[in-house]
Design a protein around this motif. Structure first.
Motif, PDB file in Angstrom:
ATOM      1  N   LEU A 196       0.896  -1.203  -0.087  1.00  0.00           N
ATOM      2  CA  LEU A 196       0.018  -0.035  -0.016  1.00  0.00           C
ATOM      3  C   LEU A 196       0.806   1.355  -0.164  1.00  0.00           C
ATOM      4  O   LEU A 196       1.747   1.541   1.018  1.00  0.00           O
ATOM      5  CB  LEU A 196      -0.979   0.103   1.123  1.00  0.00           C
ATOM      6  CG  LEU A 196      -1.805   1.032   1.404  1.00  0.00           C
ATOM      7  CD1 LEU A 196      -3.317   0.662   1.881  1.00  0.00           C
ATOM      8  CD2 LEU A 196      -1.280   2.482   2.037  1.00  0.00           C
ATOM      9  N   LYS A 222      -3.093   4.268  -2.139  1.00  0.00           N
ATOM     10  CA  LYS A 222      -3.882   5.070  -1.131  1.00  0.00           C
ATOM     11  C   LYS A 222      -3.310   5.961   0.081  1.00  0.00           C
ATOM     12  O   LYS A 222      -1.930   5.843   0.347  1.00  0.00           O
ATOM     13  CB  LYS A 222      -4.858   3.884   0.017  1.00  0.00           C
ATOM     14  CG  LYS A 222      -5.643   4.582   0.907  1.00  0.00           C
ATOM     15  CD  LYS A 222      -6.399   3.426   1.651  1.00  0.00           C
ATOM     16  CE  LYS A 222      -7.255   4.283   2.666  1.00  0.00           C
ATOM     17  NZ  LYS A 222      -8.368   5.018   2.126  1.00  0.00           N
ATOM     18  N   PRO A 272      -7.510  -1.059   3.143  1.00  0.00           N
ATOM     19  CA  PRO A 272      -8.637  -1.425   2.589  1.00  0.00           C
ATOM     20  C   PRO A 272      -8.462  -3.210   2.431  1.00  0.00           C
ATOM     21  O   PRO A 272      -8.367  -3.778   1.407  1.00  0.00           O
ATOM     22  CB  PRO A 272      -8.343  -1.345   1.079  1.00  0.00           C
ATOM     23  CG  PRO A 272      -6.962  -0.754   1.002  1.00  0.00           C
ATOM     24  CD  PRO A 272      -6.628  -0.356   2.496  1.00  0.00           C
TER      25      PRO A 272
END
Length: 398
Positions: A254, A273, A283
């Motif tokens: 991420l 993100k 997520p």
């Protein structure tokens, strides 16, 4: 007549300041966006900014994403940043203040404290965090590099910075205002990370130390693990052969830049993100991972408690979190709580993030992974320092 003259003079000063700012952006803008760290071509010692020394609090003019100039009050480490003074623009007495800054005039308020007072220090920050941070918390046992003036913890001090027991009634974050997590550059991180940076954030020796620590099959990564690399980039510092040898089932990344994540060959999946928003959620389903890594990025999180609580949620009971950090950073994106502290403070701060996040962490520990030379307790650090704060996700429900 005097009012008119004053108005003209004021406008001239404003225009001069704007021209000075635009000249800097034109000259150094590309250098800053492509460099691994905040740097200035006027630096006489180092092209990187190591923020481990005392600070003074000043007002600065910072450009936001729209190009507007905003006044910000933030703590600024004076020792290394004196060599990078052209990065910053004081909003009061622009030229004279800058000259004083470069010449080495420092703010007062330096103070020494032991590791045992870290909690009291953090709690005392309150809503005036930026002002309080001017009272620097220097470690009581430090080694100062005679060539660079950079202070490092003595061996063993990082490990003892974490309390053996925590007082939940003495949560330092309850009295902290958002000022503590403010930054010199408050523009959205999506703007800062628009262009990929295929560089390492620490020197080659420290990169190897990180890779060995993560890949040797010790505490960090174990056979069959499913791994989340938080704040990931083009490298996760997991050796490709170790991935196969340990049979890591999944390595999810991420991060902030798609090009960097695409180039990371050990990732099995990735997502872009921004965690520095009001939606600092991960997520992923509950209990999805055996270990979560966060490498050289904890100092940039503006909602660290929320993120660490999410880390606890996505970890399986008994899962591990490994947070690695050094003393190098993009100073304009690091939070004020971080830039006004030394490495021992940093270790305590990260441990506090974990404990007070309500993420269900236990066995919180810190480890000095820095390479040192010579003999004795006061062996100096070779290259960039490296520290780890680790914890285990409790099997108890939070």
């Amino acid at each position: 007549m005097n009012d008119a003259t004053n108005a003209i003079a004021s406008n001239n000063i404003h225009i001069t300041s704007m021209i000075f700012f635009l000249l800097f952006v034109t000259t150094y803008g590309a250098h800053l966006s492509e460099g691994a760290f905040v740097a200035s071509k006027t630096s006489s010692k180092s092209s990187t900014c190591r923020c481990t020394q005392s600070v003074s609090t000043n007002n600065f003019l910072i450009a936001n994403e729209a190009g507007d100039l905003k006044k910000r009050t933030m703590p600024l480490t004076h020792n290394c940043c004196r060599d990078h003074a052209s990065i910053f623009f004081k909003s009061q007495q622009l030229m004279s203040s800058l000259e004083n800054f470069v010449s080495g005039e420092e703010g007062d308020g330096d103070m020494a404290t032991s590791s045992a007072s870290r909690r009291r220090f953090m709690k005392s920050l309150g809503i005036t965090a930026a002002t309080s941070l001017a009272q620097v918390q220097t470690s009581s046992a430090t080694i100062t590099d005679p060539k660079t003036g950079i202070a490092y913890p003595s061996e063993g001090e990082i490990e003892t910075s974490i309390p053996s027991s925590w007082d939940d009634a003495d949560n330092p974050f309850e009295s902290l205002g958002r000022d503590a997590f403010a930054r010199l550059d408050s523009s959205p991180d999506t703007f800062f990370y628009t262009d990929p940076r295929f560089v390492e954030h620490v020197d080659s020796n420290t990169v190897q130390s990180m890779t060995s620590y993560l890949s040797d099959g010790g505490w960090a990564l174990r056979p069959g693990d499913e791994v989340l690399d938080l704040c990931s980039s083009w490298t996760s510092h997991i050796d490709g052969t170790a991935k196969e040898k340990l049979g890591l089932k999944r390595i999810s990344g991420l991060g902030m830049n798609a090009e960097e994540l695409k180039a990371n060959t050990v990732l099995t999946d990735w997502v872009v993100k921004d965690l520095n928003t009001n939606e600092a959620t991960l997520p992923y389903e509950d209990s999805s991972f055996d270990v979560v890594l966060c490498q050289l990025s904890i100092d940039y999180l503006t909602h660290p408690l929320e993120v660490m609580k999410e880390v606890g949620r996505v970890l399986r009971p008994g899962g591990r979190v490994v947070i690695l950090f050094s003393n190098r950073l993009f100073i304009q994106k690091a939070v004020g709580l971080w830039t006004g502290a030394d490495d021992v403070d940093h270790a305590y701060t990260v441990a506090s993030y974990l404990h007070y996040s309500n993420g269900g962490f236990e066995s919180i520990k810190a480890q000095d992974l820095s390479t040192r030379k010579g003999k004795g307790k006061d062996r100096p650090v070779v290259g960039d320092p490296l520290y780890a704060v680790t914890a285990i996700r409790s099997s108890k429900s939070t």
